[in-house]
Motif scaffolding. Structure first.
Motif, PDB file in Angstrom:
ATOM      1  N   VAL A 258      -9.065  12.351   7.467  1.00  0.00           N
ATOM      2  CA  VAL A 258      -8.662  10.610   7.451  1.00  0.00           C
ATOM      3  C   VAL A 258      -7.364  10.255   6.222  1.00  0.00           C
ATOM      4  O   VAL A 258      -7.973   9.729   5.175  1.00  0.00           O
ATOM      5  N   PRO A 259      -6.532  10.621   5.910  1.00  0.00           N
ATOM      6  CA  PRO A 259      -5.497  10.238   5.369  1.00  0.00           C
ATOM      7  C   PRO A 259      -5.398   8.859   5.617  1.00  0.00           C
ATOM      8  O   PRO A 259      -5.488   8.144   6.623  1.00  0.00           O
ATOM      9  N   PRO A 260      -5.365   8.102   4.046  1.00  0.00           N
ATOM     10  CA  PRO A 260      -5.484   7.048   3.317  1.00  0.00           C
ATOM     11  C   PRO A 260      -3.736   5.948   3.941  1.00  0.00           C
ATOM     12  O   PRO A 260      -3.041   6.184   3.889  1.00  0.00           O
ATOM     13  N   THR A 261      -4.184   4.735   4.317  1.00  0.00           N
ATOM     14  CA  THR A 261      -2.755   4.146   5.190  1.00  0.00           C
ATOM     15  C   THR A 261      -2.583   3.666   4.259  1.00  0.00           C
ATOM     16  O   THR A 261      -0.921   2.137   4.013  1.00  0.00           O
ATOM     17  N   GLY A 262      -3.450   3.523   2.745  1.00  0.00           N
ATOM     18  CA  GLY A 262      -2.755   2.299   1.801  1.00  0.00           C
ATOM     19  C   GLY A 262      -3.658   2.576   0.711  1.00  0.00           C
ATOM     20  O   GLY A 262      -4.739   2.720   0.808  1.00  0.00           O
ATOM     21  N   LEU A 263      -3.355   2.686   0.040  1.00  0.00           N
ATOM     22  CA  LEU A 263      -3.688   2.979  -1.697  1.00  0.00           C
ATOM     23  C   LEU A 263      -3.544   2.144  -2.452  1.00  0.00           C
ATOM     24  O   LEU A 263      -2.652   2.476  -3.016  1.00  0.00           O
ATOM     25  N   THR A 264      -4.309   1.853  -3.387  1.00  0.00           N
ATOM     26  CA  THR A 264      -3.911   0.300  -3.896  1.00  0.00           C
ATOM     27  C   THR A 264      -4.482   0.500  -5.356  1.00  0.00           C
ATOM     28  O   THR A 264      -5.873  -0.065  -4.889  1.00  0.00           O
ATOM     29  N   VAL A 265      -4.438   0.288  -6.695  1.00  0.00           N
ATOM     30  CA  VAL A 265      -5.053  -0.123  -7.851  1.00  0.00           C
ATOM     31  C   VAL A 265      -5.262  -1.465  -8.175  1.00  0.00           C
ATOM     32  O   VAL A 265      -4.270  -1.989  -8.470  1.00  0.00           O
ATOM     33  N   VAL A 266      -5.873  -2.540  -8.037  1.00  0.00           N
ATOM     34  CA  VAL A 266      -6.106  -3.609  -8.523  1.00  0.00           C
ATOM     35  C   VAL A 266      -6.400  -3.452  -9.676  1.00  0.00           C
ATOM     36  O   VAL A 266      -7.689  -3.744  -9.650  1.00  0.00           O
ATOM     37  N   ARG A 267      -5.861  -5.172 -10.481  1.00  0.00           N
ATOM     38  CA  ARG A 267      -6.640  -5.412 -11.998  1.00  0.00           C
ATOM     39  C   ARG A 267      -7.137  -6.749 -11.068  1.00  0.00           C
ATOM     40  O   ARG A 267      -6.191  -7.264 -11.021  1.00  0.00           O
ATOM     41  N   GLU A 268      -7.809  -6.722 -12.775  1.00  0.00           N
ATOM     42  CA  GLU A 268      -8.292  -8.745 -13.187  1.00  0.00           C
ATOM     43  C   GLU A 268      -6.894  -9.226 -13.732  1.00  0.00           C
ATOM     44  O   GLU A 268      -6.234  -8.796 -14.176  1.00  0.00           O
ATOM     45  N   ASP A 269      -6.672 -10.755 -13.132  1.00  0.00           N
ATOM     46  CA  ASP A 269      -6.412 -11.424 -13.794  1.00  0.00           C
ATOM     47  C   ASP A 269      -6.590 -11.840 -14.876  1.00  0.00           C
ATOM     48  O   ASP A 269      -8.060 -12.277 -14.659  1.00  0.00           O
ATOM     49  N   LEU A 270      -6.144 -12.641 -16.304  1.00  0.00           N
ATOM     50  CA  LEU A 270      -6.872 -13.655 -16.552  1.00  0.00           C
ATOM     51  C   LEU A 270      -8.479 -14.590 -16.542  1.00  0.00           C
ATOM     52  O   LEU A 270      -8.787 -14.885 -16.692  1.00  0.00           O
ATOM     53  N   GLU A 271      -7.089 -15.128 -14.928  1.00  0.00           N
ATOM     54  CA  GLU A 271      -8.075 -16.005 -14.342  1.00  0.00           C
ATOM     55  C   GLU A 271      -9.178 -15.304 -13.710  1.00  0.00           C
ATOM     56  O   GLU A 271     -10.655 -15.982 -13.961  1.00  0.00           O
ATOM     57  N   ALA A 272      -8.963 -14.557 -13.369  1.00  0.00           N
ATOM     58  CA  ALA A 272      -9.980 -13.127 -12.558  1.00  0.00           C
ATOM     59  C   ALA A 272     -11.861 -12.871 -13.946  1.00  0.00           C
ATOM     60  O   ALA A 272     -13.103 -12.816 -13.921  1.00  0.00           O
ATOM     61  N   TYR A 273     -11.039 -12.763 -14.775  1.00  0.00           N
ATOM     62  CA  TYR A 273     -11.581 -12.220 -16.179  1.00  0.00           C
ATOM     63  C   TYR A 273     -12.116 -13.644 -16.851  1.00  0.00           C
ATOM     64  O   TYR A 273     -13.618 -12.775 -17.133  1.00  0.00           O
ATOM     65  N   PHE A 274     -11.793 -14.505 -17.375  1.00  0.00           N
ATOM     66  CA  PHE A 274     -12.465 -16.246 -17.651  1.00  0.00           C
ATOM     67  C   PHE A 274     -13.187 -16.407 -17.017  1.00  0.00           C
ATOM     68  O   PHE A 274     -14.767 -16.677 -17.032  1.00  0.00           O
ATOM     69  N   LEU A 275     -13.349 -16.457 -15.024  1.00  0.00           N
ATOM     70  CA  LEU A 275     -14.141 -16.708 -14.247  1.00  0.00           C
ATOM     71  C   LEU A 275     -15.705 -15.936 -14.436  1.00  0.00           C
ATOM     72  O   LEU A 275     -16.758 -16.456 -14.710  1.00  0.00           O
ATOM     73  N   ARG A 276     -15.439 -14.624 -14.607  1.00  0.00           N
ATOM     74  CA  ARG A 276     -16.683 -13.247 -14.375  1.00  0.00           C
ATOM     75  C   ARG A 276     -17.404 -14.011 -15.517  1.00  0.00           C
ATOM     76  O   ARG A 276     -18.580 -14.351 -16.205  1.00  0.00           O
ATOM     77  N   LEU A 277     -16.534 -13.480 -16.745  1.00  0.00           N
ATOM     78  CA  LEU A 277     -17.167 -14.263 -18.335  1.00  0.00           C
ATOM     79  C   LEU A 277     -17.684 -15.274 -18.851  1.00  0.00           C
ATOM     80  O   LEU A 277     -19.305 -15.887 -19.056  1.00  0.00           O
TER      81      LEU A 277
END
Length: 292
Positions: A258-277
């Motif tokens: 089942v070879p991948p058609t897309g592979l991406t490492v996604v990192r939180e930006d400051l906004e996502a980190y802040f809202l999670r906090l």
């Protein structure tokens, strides 16, 4: 109800320290206590190594807290001249140029736009090249070009004059661009404090991958020791092993047919980190690295 509860912070010379918080988090109250506008019920405030009661300290402090204000019937230049006489022998013309106010210098303050009134208030705050600069929402009312100019001004003051800058904002993008250290107040308490350069070590990462058969891919990955879950757009793997070595995930999928058609490492930006906090709902707008 306490507006601020056990907040401790220190701003070093040449540092731009940003208080990043929601409305009502306590940012302005902290600044008002630093400036002596509010007396804390407990604890202490030291300004430039001296107590707030020493009058000499205020000649080295510039500030803009809450709404920008000016003498409405005086021109920009006259407002700055009043400040110069009260505070220092600094040149008014330099402040006019620094904040891009030359074409408005002889206009009365009452006819200025909100953005130019903000520029005037900032010019008055930096007129005497203060050792400590306290700014509450400094880019409030400014257009994008004005925000860039203010950011460059603060960086220059910190770098060339060793000015300690304490600012507050709810604009996450501006904070990320200008601050060297960030404090996150929430409901009167300081939830977190970190150097902006350390942000990559604090945010969460996830590996998102696309396949032509997600059900089969989940089984293949489970057999290889990876736990995949369905996300809104793709399969998601949260564990460090997957985000640190996405090539291992791709290899397992290829070997499983089942070879991948897309592979991406996604990192939180400051906004996502802040809202999670602060416990708010984080959006899906985050920074991605990798290949599609």
């Amino acid at each position: 109800m306490r507006a601020v509860d056990r907040v401790g912070l220190e701003v070093a010379p040449g540092e731009i320290y940003a208080l990043l918080g929601l409305n009502g988090a306590g940012k302005t109250t902290v600044m008002r206590m630093v400036l002596g506008m509010v007396r804390p019920a407990a604890g202490s405030v030291t300004v430039l190594g001296r107590g707030r009661g020493e009058r000499s300290v205020w000649a080295e402090v510039g500030y803009l807290v809450e709404a920008a204000s000016a003498y409405p019937e005086l021109t920009v230049r006259e407002n700055l001249e009043v400040a110069r006489r009260l505070r220092s022998p600094a040149a008014v013309d330099d402040a006019v140029e620094l904040l891009g106010l030359r074409e408005h210098a002889d206009r009365r303050a009452r006819v200025l736009s909100r953005g130019n009134l903000q520029r005037l208030a900032l010019a008055r705050a930096v007129l005497h090249r203060p050792s400590l600069l306290v700014l509450d929402e400094p880019v409030n009312g400014l257009d994008p070009a004005g925000a860039v100019e203010v950011r460059a001004l603060l960086e220059r003051l910190a770098r060339e004059h060793g000015t300690a800058v304490l600012l507050s904002s709810h604009i996450l993008g501006e904070v990320a661009r200008v601050a060297t250290r960030i404090g996150v107040p929430h409901r009167g308490a300081l939830l977190d404090e970190f150097a902006t350069a350390a942000m990559p070590d604090r945010v969460r990462r996830r590996l998102e991958l696309g396949t032509r058969d997600d059900d089969r891919a989940v089984r293949v990955l489970a057999a290889a020791g990876f736990a995949a879950r369905r996300g809104p757009r793709a399969l998601v793997l949260d564990e460090d092993r997957a985000t640190d070595r996405p090539d291992d995930v791709a290899a397992a999928l290829v070997l499983g047919g089942v070879p991948p058609t897309g592979l991406t490492v996604v990192r939180e930006d400051l906004e996502a980190y802040f809202l999670r906090l602060v416990g708010a709902q984080a959006p899906e707008r985050q920074e991605a690295s990798g290949a599609r």
